[in-house]
Design an enzyme around this catalytic site. Structure first.
Site, PDB file in Angstrom:
ATOM      1  N   GLU A  60      17.954 -66.412  23.251  1.00  0.00           N
ATOM      2  CA  GLU A  60      18.030 -67.799  22.766  1.00  0.00           C
ATOM      3  C   GLU A  60      19.343 -68.436  23.218  1.00  0.00           C
ATOM      4  OE1 GLU A  60      17.464 -65.033  21.087  1.00  0.00           O
ATOM      5  OE2 GLU A  60      16.042 -65.302  19.440  1.00  0.00           O
ATOM      6  N   CYS A 100      18.315 -63.626  15.940  1.00  0.00           N
ATOM      7  CA  CYS A 100      19.151 -62.692  15.172  1.00  0.00           C
ATOM      8  C   CYS A 100      20.083 -63.446  14.226  1.00  0.00           C
ATOM      9  CB  CYS A 100      19.956 -61.790  16.117  1.00  0.00           C
ATOM     10  SG  CYS A 100      21.164 -62.651  17.121  1.00  0.00           S
TER      11      CYS A 100
HETATM   12  N1  LIG Z   1      16.543 -62.640  18.668  1.00  0.00           N
HETATM   13  C1  LIG Z   1      17.178 -61.758  19.475  1.00  0.00           C
HETATM   14  N2  LIG Z   1      17.374 -62.084  20.762  1.00  0.00           N
HETATM   15  C2  LIG Z   1      17.926 -61.182  21.578  1.00  0.00           C
HETATM   16  O1  LIG Z   1      18.070 -61.503  22.880  1.00  0.00           O
HETATM   17  C3  LIG Z   1      18.322 -59.921  21.082  1.00  0.00           C
HETATM   18  N3  LIG Z   1      18.873 -58.985  21.933  1.00  0.00           N
HETATM   19  C4  LIG Z   1      18.131 -59.655  19.701  1.00  0.00           C
HETATM   20  N4  LIG Z   1      18.535 -58.506  19.144  1.00  0.00           N
HETATM   21  C5  LIG Z   1      19.233 -58.513  17.895  1.00  0.00           C
HETATM   22  O2  LIG Z   1      20.629 -58.455  18.074  1.00  0.00           O
HETATM   23  C6  LIG Z   1      21.165 -57.211  17.617  1.00  0.00           C
HETATM   24  C7  LIG Z   1      22.021 -56.618  18.646  1.00  0.00           C
HETATM   25  O3  LIG Z   1      23.240 -57.264  18.529  1.00  0.00           O
HETATM   26  P1  LIG Z   1      24.299 -57.040  19.689  1.00  0.00           P
HETATM   27  O4  LIG Z   1      23.695 -57.570  20.943  1.00  0.00           O
HETATM   28  O5  LIG Z   1      24.549 -55.571  19.763  1.00  0.00           O
HETATM   29  O6  LIG Z   1      25.469 -57.796  19.229  1.00  0.00           O
HETATM   30  C8  LIG Z   1      19.987 -56.332  17.338  1.00  0.00           C
HETATM   31  O7  LIG Z   1      20.274 -55.519  16.243  1.00  0.00           O
HETATM   32  C9  LIG Z   1      18.980 -57.371  17.003  1.00  0.00           C
HETATM   33  O8  LIG Z   1      19.250 -57.791  15.685  1.00  0.00           O
HETATM   34  N5  LIG Z   1      17.556 -60.585  18.928  1.00  0.00           N
END
Ligand SMILES: Nc1nc(O)c(N)c(N[C@@H]2O[C@H](COP(=O)(O)O)[C@@H](O)[C@H]2O)n1
Length: 166
Positions: A60, A100
């Site tokens: 996003e 997220c």
């Molecule tokens: N909605 C969403 N879009 C993405 O592109 C994602 N990779 C995720 N993953 C979420 O983010 C968390 C990982 O966080 P970091 O990248 O390590 O900071 C993972 O736990 C998902 O909640 N979600």
């Protein structure tokens, strides 16, 4: 065309984006499409997928960044009189997984980025399972006044693409 069909078409496009992600065992593979409805026909504003832009980037946030970096002459086709921010404020977001609300890396969550951009609606393929964190992204968007629509039909595929590499 039914309401679902009209919107599933863009979620399907987001799913094609998600399939471009390089899989990793510690994160999901997500795709996102931004659509403008300012003109008679809906227009795709930008697309994004997890880790598409350099660094640990999310779908996003990447779609938002890519739209914001479009030159003014390209943005004119959405509305000749509107700024990037104004066009974003009328955007529909299609994301294969719930935005997220907390990031394990400590970076800014996608729900916050969508709220800051004042997007209009968010269409979601599947809720985020609690594999890594307890996600409250959809609730955050609703609390900020953004319409959240849980689309039916691509939940299983959205989740299996998201979990590639796990
Ligand atoms: N909605 C969403 N879009 C993405 O592109 C994602 N990779 C995720 N993953 C979420 O983010 C968390 C990982 O966080 P970091 O990248 O390590 O900071 C993972 O736990 C998902 O909640 N979600």
């Amino acid at each position: 065309m039914t309401f679902e069909d009209q919107h599933l078409k863009y979620l399907q496009l987001a799913l094609e984006e998600a399939k471009k992600c390089t899989p990793t065992p510690t994160a999901f593979c997500v795709g996102c499409v931004l659509v403008s409805r300012l003109s008679a026909e809906p227009l795709v504003m930008s697309t994004g997928y997890s880790r598409e832009l350099p660094g640990n980037t999310h779908a996003e946030a990447n779609a938002l960044s890519k739209f914001r970096s479009l030159p003014q002459e390209e943005v004119c086709r959405f509305d000749p009189a509107a700024s990037h921010a104004e066009i974003l404020a009328s955007a529909d977001v299609y994301t294969t997984m719930e935005p997220c609300s907390i990031r394990t890396s400590g970076l800014s969550p996608c729900a916050d980025a969508l709220i800051d951009a004042h997007v209009k609606r968010c269409f979601i393929g599947v809720g985020e399972p609690d594999d890594f964190v307890q996600c409250e992204g959809a609730q955050k968007l609703v609390s900020a006044g953004i319409d959240v629509v849980w689309l039916k039909g691509l939940e299983e595929e959205s989740l299996s693409v998201a979990r590639r590499g796990h």
